[in-house]
Design a protein around this motif. Structure first.
Motif, PDB file in Angstrom:
ATOM      1  N   TYR A  42      48.643  12.297   1.456  1.00 34.42           N
ATOM      2  CA  TYR A  42      48.774  13.698   1.826  1.00 34.42           C
ATOM      3  C   TYR A  42      50.247  14.033   1.979  1.00 34.42           C
ATOM      4  O   TYR A  42      51.029  13.233   2.486  1.00 34.42           O
ATOM      5  N   ASP A  44      52.649  16.980   3.488  1.00 33.49           N
ATOM      6  CA  ASP A  44      52.757  18.210   4.273  1.00 33.49           C
ATOM      7  C   ASP A  44      53.958  19.004   3.790  1.00 33.49           C
ATOM      8  O   ASP A  44      55.108  18.568   3.954  1.00 33.49           O
ATOM      9  N   SER A  45      53.678  20.163   3.199  1.00 32.10           N
ATOM     10  CA  SER A  45      54.761  20.870   2.517  1.00 32.10           C
ATOM     11  C   SER A  45      55.754  21.499   3.500  1.00 32.10           C
ATOM     12  O   SER A  45      56.926  21.637   3.194  1.00 32.10           O
ATOM     13  N   ARG A  46      55.271  21.860   4.695  1.00 32.88           N
ATOM     14  CA  ARG A  46      56.197  22.485   5.642  1.00 32.88           C
ATOM     15  C   ARG A  46      57.224  21.482   6.177  1.00 32.88           C
ATOM     16  O   ARG A  46      58.407  21.743   6.231  1.00 32.88           O
ATOM     17  N   HIS A 280      50.263  13.690  13.154  1.00 29.13           N
ATOM     18  CA  HIS A 280      51.413  14.457  12.657  1.00 29.13           C
ATOM     19  C   HIS A 280      51.598  15.646  13.579  1.00 29.13           C
ATOM     20  O   HIS A 280      50.804  16.590  13.542  1.00 29.13           O
ATOM     21  N   ILE A 285      45.822  13.766  10.626  1.00 27.36           N
ATOM     22  CA  ILE A 285      45.457  13.600   9.229  1.00 27.36           C
ATOM     23  C   ILE A 285      44.419  12.482   9.215  1.00 27.36           C
ATOM     24  O   ILE A 285      44.672  11.393   9.723  1.00 27.36           O
TER      25      ILE A 285
ATOM     26  N   HIS B 246      42.417  18.151   7.059  1.00 25.30           N
ATOM     27  CA  HIS B 246      43.860  18.313   7.270  1.00 25.30           C
ATOM     28  C   HIS B 246      44.551  18.948   6.057  1.00 25.30           C
ATOM     29  O   HIS B 246      45.592  19.553   6.180  1.00 25.30           O
ATOM     30  N   ASN B 247      43.966  18.780   4.871  1.00 24.01           N
ATOM     31  CA  ASN B 247      44.636  19.322   3.688  1.00 24.01           C
ATOM     32  C   ASN B 247      44.177  20.739   3.326  1.00 24.01           C
ATOM     33  O   ASN B 247      44.535  21.250   2.268  1.00 24.01           O
ATOM     34  N   SER B 249      44.673  24.488   3.628  1.00 25.42           N
ATOM     35  CA  SER B 249      45.674  25.466   4.051  1.00 25.42           C
ATOM     36  C   SER B 249      44.982  26.640   4.729  1.00 25.42           C
ATOM     37  O   SER B 249      43.756  26.765   4.706  1.00 25.42           O
TER      38      SER B 249
END
Lengths: 288, 288, 288, 288
Positions: A42, A44-46, A280, A285, B246-247, B249
């Motif tokens: 996974y 996390d883009s932020r 996280h 997650i 968790h994934n 959005s």
């Protein structure tokens, strides 16, 4: 998924997102003659953070987990990675803490005995003596450490000592009706698993079924989460709900809630025991 | 459940609990040559209140609902009963209020058109013009009544006027992103049905999916409730949830939430249309 | 999950299980300056088959999917791998086939219009003319190709021709009440998606809600599956259920079933559109 | 739901549909100074049969259940009614039959001990000796009556004798892996409750989890039903399901299934113990 004499490992890691992480990690694993049998990943883009969990089958002969880990360290260092590698066959040690409600404890003990939940259980600790007989029937040491209103600090220190004797990898609060003090939360950070008998963030704190009945909700729930300093606000691992109607009394809700509490706790605990959870920030997650 | 030329009635009533209520009511019904085909009944032990809902098949010839109701009134008076008798074949009139999200509206219009939700729809009112085309395709009058920040009162007065023209039995807020003013809540007490896109009491107010993502819950939900003066705190009619990971959005949650919002609103509205709901304090008794 | 001007790819592959698959594949990806942002992986121990799905973010400049695929081919050849690489931004083309029930079609069209389900829709084909108006409102070409009892073969040949004109990547049977002939199943193997209105393998064939009512089940369901030569026996993609009671008529079941059919079909179709499904024998591996 | 010294009764009845049933029955109850606190009612339109279940609070002094029943008999006779009146405080006697799987038994024993499931338990009977220790820890007599392949008839006769000694109101097959012979089914008609580890009618007979894995279903389930002469085809009381994925092994399914089996059996048994079930042909009317 049995092992014979080969070793199965779990690699759990996170690092800043960057190109080539999977290639480096899997390249190393292949070099060692091992192979990846399960992969969770996974990004996390932020926060630009990358999380991974691999299950790794190792060669049947001439394999050393220490050498493997040592070698992995140099890869991980180049990625500035937080990581751990665990041997799947080594069961985690648990300390279970309870008060007087027996359903979660009875459920865990039964599932443990038949091999459905793989852990070592050196100790059950309770602020009451009520559940001694149940625990001892399973051949598990039971410790009654009261928490007295007039000196909670002393009670928790004695409890902490008993926990320390058990040297647990994780602590399960299986309906332990005491608020864990901050210093204990910090000591076992992300290793104290609680079951709360509501669908959080609804009905924080005491008597959630009473709160649910008062509000007239049409579903009641349970939440398994890591315990942090703020009450019932730690990272959520797992949740579920069941339907109620206007004619369900608080007692009915408590009865119906037991099954939800049991299964939510068992699922959450299994995720923890199988290293499926990466915390996280205030979220989990879960590579389920 | 078809009708031929006989009349099917619903009797919905509550009164102080006392012996002989069922006997008196059912005795009267039998005297009139009618019979009870569905019965729901609940006794709240704390408030000593008795609630009932009967579906009544009446004789095929020589039956008058006015005479029946007139006769029932004298029974009800001896029991000091709140009651209403409705003719099942008379559909309720609805006014639907929306903003720009179209999923709940599209769902209700489709289910209405195919006859799955029995109501008359004299009017859809919106503070935007976005959904006009959709509404008019179904042949329903669409009224755009803006609510301007600088004069909300004027906007709500114009809205109230449009509602009044529609003379609705109930008002559905199908994702109407405006807080209903207290005077409108009072005017249509227990007749304004809202769909809130969270599992209440979690995530009251604006942007509940953002709140859910922030908290890291493992289930998201929707709540259908009657609107009262306090925001998102009215009597709950129906709720449901769906699983997230968790994934997911916030956008994923909004997409997944649509199905839950639609089905929870449709179930709640159906209960209302079929007179299955009796409001008791801040809770809904639902004879589902 | 937005794109800017970089390309996002999906790699879906299977091969005989062997050491180093992940290392080789991820090594190649890293070499090309690309990175893996999602990974799904499964190893079937009985057939010794390895299945994988990667989502890959490629470099923003100087990237060619053709060169990338060409290079990957030589890796894949050494592993004797079945594989495909798709550009996420290229939407799949669908042909939707329907009869007279409109709920699945209305659901798909609405979700398509608002961008929740990403596909191109060149054509809706029906053996009836009933749903023309709905389809054309969305600006989609509608083709009425009757299937006559006395010459089904001719009907299916005309239907196949219309499908061919649409050049679809996949075909959705959105309550198409005709049994697809074997030659059409074979032609579009693992590309024809059906929604069956029961929880398979219960209630195969016609009138499953009637069968459910007859058997007195307490839950009814829906199943999304790939169509194969054997009726309702193809690989299952997704299933769900909803609760019914003794007082639910067949008509009630049909009404309640609509929501389950819609959401199960939409979930299954989304898995297909996002290349999350690998068919293995008669089962679906779904990297959800 | 507390009792003081008044008696709470349950009246369960069915008869041909006709006007005035509720009036006659409730009139009689009111005459006796008693009152109806819960009402369930259903009219089957095809068979013209009327079903009812009342919970009745009786006067605190001078009440005799025998006199009440005697008086009711004359009402019931005029309606040609099947009926029974039971005293809620009198717990039903159960005989539980098991083989070697312990989860359902452990669940029932725990719920029984803490008072969540109200029954008397004179006897647990098993064709193996495996679960003796568990049963005896709860202070319940355990009888090992083997069923030998070469003489099943003798085994079942001995089992029937042991059942008869227990004089049970109902028999629970809590994973009793033997097919009940027709003569025993008939003797205890609609009083033998089985838990089958699949969502019936899917996967009748042996090894349903193996069948489920083979078919690739996405949900597995459990069914609680009355045992009849035809295997796994008796009237269904309750069902539920849980989600599985492609990577769940048969062993995982068996583990996940335990919770569903336990809760479905417990719900079904509770309905039976609370006289909520009326069997109508091969279906169960459940006033839940």
């Amino acid at each position: 998924m049995n092992a014979s004499d080969s070793t199965t490992l779990r690699l759990v890691a996170d690092c800043l997102d960057q190109p080539g992480i999977v290639a480096k990690v899997s390249g190393y694993i292949a070099q060692q003659g091992a192979s990846i049998t399960e992969a969770g990943q996974y990004e996390d883009s932020r926060s630009k953070t990358f999380f991974m969990r691999y299950v790794i089958a190792t060669p049947t002969s001439g394999f050393s987990i220490d050498d493997f880990s040592e070698g992995f360290k140099s890869i991980a260092d180049t990625l500035n990675m937080n990581w751990r590698i665990v041997d799947v066959s080594k069961k985690q040690r648990l300390a279970i803490l309870v008060s007087q409600h027996d359903h979660c404890l009875a459920y865990l003990l039964h599932r443990w005995k038949v091999g459905d939940l793989p852990f070592e259980l050196p100790s059950v600790i309770s602020n009451h003596d009520t559940l001694r007989e149940l625990v001892e029937w399973y051949g598990i040491p039971f410790h009654n450490i009261p928490i007295r209103k007039e000196d909670k600090q002393a009670g928790f220190e004695a409890t902490a000592e008993k926990i320390e004797e058990a040297a647990p990898d994780a602590i399960v609060l299986a309906r332990y009706m005491q608020i864990f003090p901050p210093w204990l939360c910090q000591k076992y950070r992300h290793r104290v698993i609680n079951i709360h008998h509501s669908f959080l963030p609804s009905f924080v704190g005491a008597k959630p079924y009473h709160q649910a009945e008062e509000r007239g909700v049409k579903l009641i729930g349970a939440t398994c989460h890591y315990v942090t300093e703020e009450l019932d606000a730690g990272p959520i691992i797992e949740q579920d709900v069941t339907r109620v109607k206007h004619n369900h009394s608080i007692r009915d809700m408590m009865r119906l809630g037991k099954d939800i509490e049991n299964t939510v706790l068992a699922r959450g605990l299994r995720y923890h025991l199988e290293d499926r959870i990466l915390v996280h920030g205030n979220k989990c997650i879960v590579f389920a």
